[in-house]
Design an enzyme around this catalytic site. Structure first.
Site, PDB file in Angstrom:
ATOM      1  N   GLY A  57       7.985  56.926  76.533  1.00  0.00           N
ATOM      2  CA  GLY A  57       8.452  58.280  76.798  1.00  0.00           C
ATOM      3  C   GLY A  57       7.411  59.032  77.591  1.00  0.00           C
ATOM      4  O   GLY A  57       6.256  58.608  77.665  1.00  0.00           O
ATOM      5  N   CYS A  84       4.533  51.403  74.400  1.00  0.00           N
ATOM      6  CA  CYS A  84       3.925  52.456  75.211  1.00  0.00           C
ATOM      7  C   CYS A  84       3.776  53.761  74.408  1.00  0.00           C
ATOM      8  O   CYS A  84       2.996  53.812  73.477  1.00  0.00           O
ATOM      9  CB  CYS A  84       4.721  52.647  76.497  1.00  0.00           C
ATOM     10  SG  CYS A  84       3.794  53.535  77.750  1.00  0.00           S
ATOM     11  N   TYR A  85       4.555  54.791  74.711  1.00  0.00           N
ATOM     12  CA  TYR A  85       4.447  56.019  73.904  1.00  0.00           C
ATOM     13  C   TYR A  85       4.688  55.699  72.424  1.00  0.00           C
ATOM     14  O   TYR A  85       4.014  56.238  71.535  1.00  0.00           O
ATOM     15  CB  TYR A  85       5.464  57.071  74.377  1.00  0.00           C
ATOM     16  CG  TYR A  85       5.462  58.307  73.499  1.00  0.00           C
ATOM     17  CD1 TYR A  85       4.536  59.318  73.715  1.00  0.00           C
ATOM     18  CD2 TYR A  85       6.350  58.439  72.424  1.00  0.00           C
ATOM     19  CE1 TYR A  85       4.491  60.443  72.886  1.00  0.00           C
ATOM     20  CE2 TYR A  85       6.319  59.548  71.590  1.00  0.00           C
ATOM     21  CZ  TYR A  85       5.388  60.546  71.829  1.00  0.00           C
ATOM     22  OH  TYR A  85       5.343  61.638  71.011  1.00  0.00           O
ATOM     23  N   HIS A 171       5.000  47.157  78.755  1.00  0.00           N
ATOM     24  CA  HIS A 171       6.465  47.126  78.610  1.00  0.00           C
ATOM     25  C   HIS A 171       7.014  45.695  78.599  1.00  0.00           C
ATOM     26  O   HIS A 171       7.228  45.116  79.664  1.00  0.00           O
ATOM     27  CB  HIS A 171       7.115  47.922  79.742  1.00  0.00           C
ATOM     28  CG  HIS A 171       6.905  49.389  79.621  1.00  0.00           C
ATOM     29  ND1 HIS A 171       7.736  50.202  78.896  1.00  0.00           N
ATOM     30  CD2 HIS A 171       5.920  50.177  80.084  1.00  0.00           C
ATOM     31  CE1 HIS A 171       7.292  51.443  78.933  1.00  0.00           C
ATOM     32  NE2 HIS A 171       6.180  51.460  79.655  1.00  0.00           N
ATOM     33  N   GLU A 173       9.946  44.819  77.979  1.00  0.00           N
ATOM     34  CA  GLU A 173      11.363  44.783  78.341  1.00  0.00           C
ATOM     35  C   GLU A 173      11.607  44.663  79.840  1.00  0.00           C
ATOM     36  O   GLU A 173      12.724  44.407  80.272  1.00  0.00           O
ATOM     37  CB  GLU A 173      12.080  46.031  77.797  1.00  0.00           C
ATOM     38  CG  GLU A 173      11.735  47.358  78.474  1.00  0.00           C
ATOM     39  CD  GLU A 173      10.442  48.010  77.968  1.00  0.00           C
ATOM     40  OE1 GLU A 173       9.619  47.303  77.378  1.00  0.00           O
ATOM     41  OE2 GLU A 173      10.267  49.217  78.171  1.00  0.00           O
ATOM     42  N   ASP A 229      35.065  47.907  85.438  1.00  0.00           N
ATOM     43  CA  ASP A 229      34.732  48.828  84.343  1.00  0.00           C
ATOM     44  C   ASP A 229      35.956  49.544  83.791  1.00  0.00           C
ATOM     45  O   ASP A 229      36.192  49.551  82.584  1.00  0.00           O
ATOM     46  CB  ASP A 229      33.709  49.874  84.801  1.00  0.00           C
ATOM     47  CG  ASP A 229      32.502  49.236  85.437  1.00  0.00           C
ATOM     48  OD1 ASP A 229      32.277  48.037  85.189  1.00  0.00           O
ATOM     49  OD2 ASP A 229      31.787  49.921  86.187  1.00  0.00           O
ATOM     50  N   LYS A 369      26.521  46.246  83.520  1.00  0.00           N
ATOM     51  CA  LYS A 369      27.658  45.583  84.168  1.00  0.00           C
ATOM     52  C   LYS A 369      27.960  44.180  83.613  1.00  0.00           C
ATOM     53  O   LYS A 369      29.106  43.855  83.313  1.00  0.00           O
ATOM     54  CB  LYS A 369      27.351  45.463  85.662  1.00  0.00           C
ATOM     55  CG  LYS A 369      28.520  45.069  86.504  1.00  0.00           C
ATOM     56  CD  LYS A 369      29.200  46.308  86.961  1.00  0.00           C
ATOM     57  CE  LYS A 369      30.569  46.039  87.486  1.00  0.00           C
ATOM     58  NZ  LYS A 369      31.193  47.329  87.841  1.00  0.00           N
TER      59      LYS A 369
END
Ligand code: XMP
Length: 513
Positions: A57, A84-85, A171, A173, A229, A369
């Site tokens: 964040g 991180c944060y 990170h 991710e 979608d 997606k």
């Protein structure tokens, strides 16, 4: 959404990768949801997650109004991974110190892991990770020990073994962290002891149940664009409430060759849906006449779409729910509180003001997606429909640089049709994520027979992507490009030059406008 599966709770502290973390967890076959960091301890107990992940964040944990969690959260006997944060928060709340660094550390760093830690089990000791921080952990709280470092960040990862609390300054991710996925996998399976009991059909089934309960016997309206979608959103709702759903398909004349007819056939014949088709080509083209600016085009199409939709909606009368096929990347690219507007996606935030309805339903808003495609498959939608490439709401209008006319649209449709035909013939249609032609607005000199020509330049675009957030240009073999180029120039009147777009996203976007 309540699932009967194991859950990993992702607590949102305002970072840009929040949904990405949840999605990586789902990819690893564990159900995951993003919740606000302020979720109560009671609610967490009720949800009974196998583990919690704190996201990054933009805040500084020592600031007065920084988002914080109660110390109690660390005593729930639930493993936590702070990123991180989230890592700094864990340190701060548990009595460690977080201080400003002299320099911001941003980008790839070389890191050394303690591979005896369960978090880094089975990984290489020396690796690369993605850092993005100004503050760092300067002192670990009691009970915590260091498990990774870089040259500039001594405490790159830490653990409290007794409580199963883990923190990483980098990170895991994002794809730039080598073996980042392995770290998440280790957290889920080595630390949280998940069994991996979740598949996308669980999401679809749970969503159908949730929608059924929510909608009851009320009326639902859906704006169907024919894209993946909105089709998946409509089929989900249709599965839940059948004929209580009415779909409106606004044919704006900016579709690919025969696409409008195919959409109608699919909905009526294959799914037996209530469907209203509105032929609005003339309206759209007259409003777009002479307009060249990309954002203006998008705005006009968005507005006109709303108008047509509103007129049709009025004929139906008041409805209780309005369905939109919004997916997660639409939300970020249209600008959230923390991110900039790249393009105005017209399917975000447009319809609500004008239709008489009580509530909006966006069943796919947390999904990427490729996850939406998997939901589609789980619902039994045919592969040929689910695997359709993404197509933008504003259609071919944003693939014609400059003003839009029916002639230009027809020319573009022909070139696009040939391109798609040849890509399919070459067996590349399942491999390339998105491919289309662009009418560049450039005319150039050519020679055909003995005649000088001064005609249009068509650009071929082909990209590979997982979630449209970033994309790499596809390496289509030269001989296939050659065949496509010859066919387009020979078969489409008014085209004498073909170019191939070799830019990735970023710095370009996938569409030209
Ligand atoms: P860009 O050009 O932003 O496109 O890199 C990312 C993906 O989104 C599609 N796209 C849209 N989809 N409404 C949509 O539903 C829109 O306004 C829109 N604009 C772009 C694009 O085709 C690509 O797949």
């Amino acid at each position: 959404m309540k699932q009967n599966n194991e859950l990993i709770l992702v607590l949102d502290f305002g970072g840009q990768y929040n949904q990405l973390i949840a999605r990586r967890v789902r990819d690893l076959k564990v159900y995951s949801e993003v919740h606000h960091f302020g979720i109560s301890i009671e609610k967490i107990k009720e949800l009974n997650p196998k583990g919690i992940i704190f996201t990054g964040g933009p805040s500084v944990v020592t600031d007065k109004d920084a988002p914080i969690v109660p110390k109690e959260m660390f005593d729930l006997n639930i493993p936590i991974l702070g990123i991180c944060y989230g890592c700094q928060l864990m340190v701060h709340v548990n009595g460690g110190e977080v201080t400003a660094s002299n320099k911001r550390e941003y980008g790839k760093s070389t890191i050394k892991y303690d591979v005896t830690s369960p978090l880094f089990k089975g990984m290489k000791e020396n690796s690369s990770c993605w850092m993005s921080h100004t503050y760092h952990v300067s002192k670990l709280p009691n009970g915590f020990e260091n498990i990774a470092y870089t040259d500039t960040c001594k405490n790159s990862a830490m653990v409290n073994r007794d409580k199963n609390l883990y923190g990483v300054q980098f990170h895991p991710e994002v794809v730039h962290t080598d073996e980042g996925n392995k770290i998440l996998e280790n957290f889920l399976y080595e630390i949280c002891k998940c069994s991996g009991d979740w598949v996308m059909s669980d999401f679809a089934n749970e969503m159908v149940k949730t929608l059924k309960a929510k909608i009851g016997d009320k009326k639902v309206l859906c704006a169907l664009s024919g894209g993946v979608d909105s089709t998946v959103a409509a089929v989900l709702i249709h599965k839940a409430v059948g004929k209580q759903l009415t779909c409106i398909f606004v044919d704006h004349g900016l579709m690919r060759l025969n696409e409008g007819d195919e959409v109608v056939k699919m909905c009526r014949d294959e799914f037996d849906m209530n469907l209203i088709r509105v032929d609005a080509e003339e309206r759209f083209l007259s409003r777009l006449a002479g307009v060249s600016d990309p954002e203006t085009k998008r705005k006009i199409i968005g507005e006109e779409f709303i108008r047509v939709f509103e007129e049709e909606g009025k004929k139906i009368g008041s409805v209780d729910f309005l369905v939109q096929g919004t997916i997660y990347p639409d939300i970020i690219e249209s600008g959230t509180k923390t991110s900039a507007v790249i393009k105005s996606h017209h399917n975000v935030g447009g319809l609500p003001d004008v239709i008489d309805f009580k509530e909006i339903i966006e069943p796919l808003r947390d999904l990427f997606k490729d996850e939406v495609r998997n939901v589609g498959r789980a619902l039994g939608i045919a592969d040929k429909l689910v695997d359709r490439q993404p197509f933008p709401g504003p259609g071919l209008a944003i693939r014609i640089i400059g003003d839009i006319t029916k002639e230009k649209l027809d020319l573009l449709r022909e070139t696009d049709h040939i391109y798609r035909e040849e890509i399919a013939l070459a067996g590349l249609d399942k491999e390339i994520w998105q491919y289309f032609t662009v009418l560049t607005g450039i005319k150039s000199v050519g020679v055909m027979g003995d005649e000088r020509t001064y005609n249009n330049t068509i650009a071929l675009r082909a990209v590979n992507s997982v979630d449209a957030m970033s994309a790499d240009w596809a390496r289509v073999p030269y001989d296939i490009l050659d065949k496509i180029s010859r066919r387009i120039v020979n078969e489409v009147k008014g085209v004498n030059r073909i170019v191939y777009d070799i830019t990735s996203k970023p710095p370009a976007t996938i569409e030209w406008e």
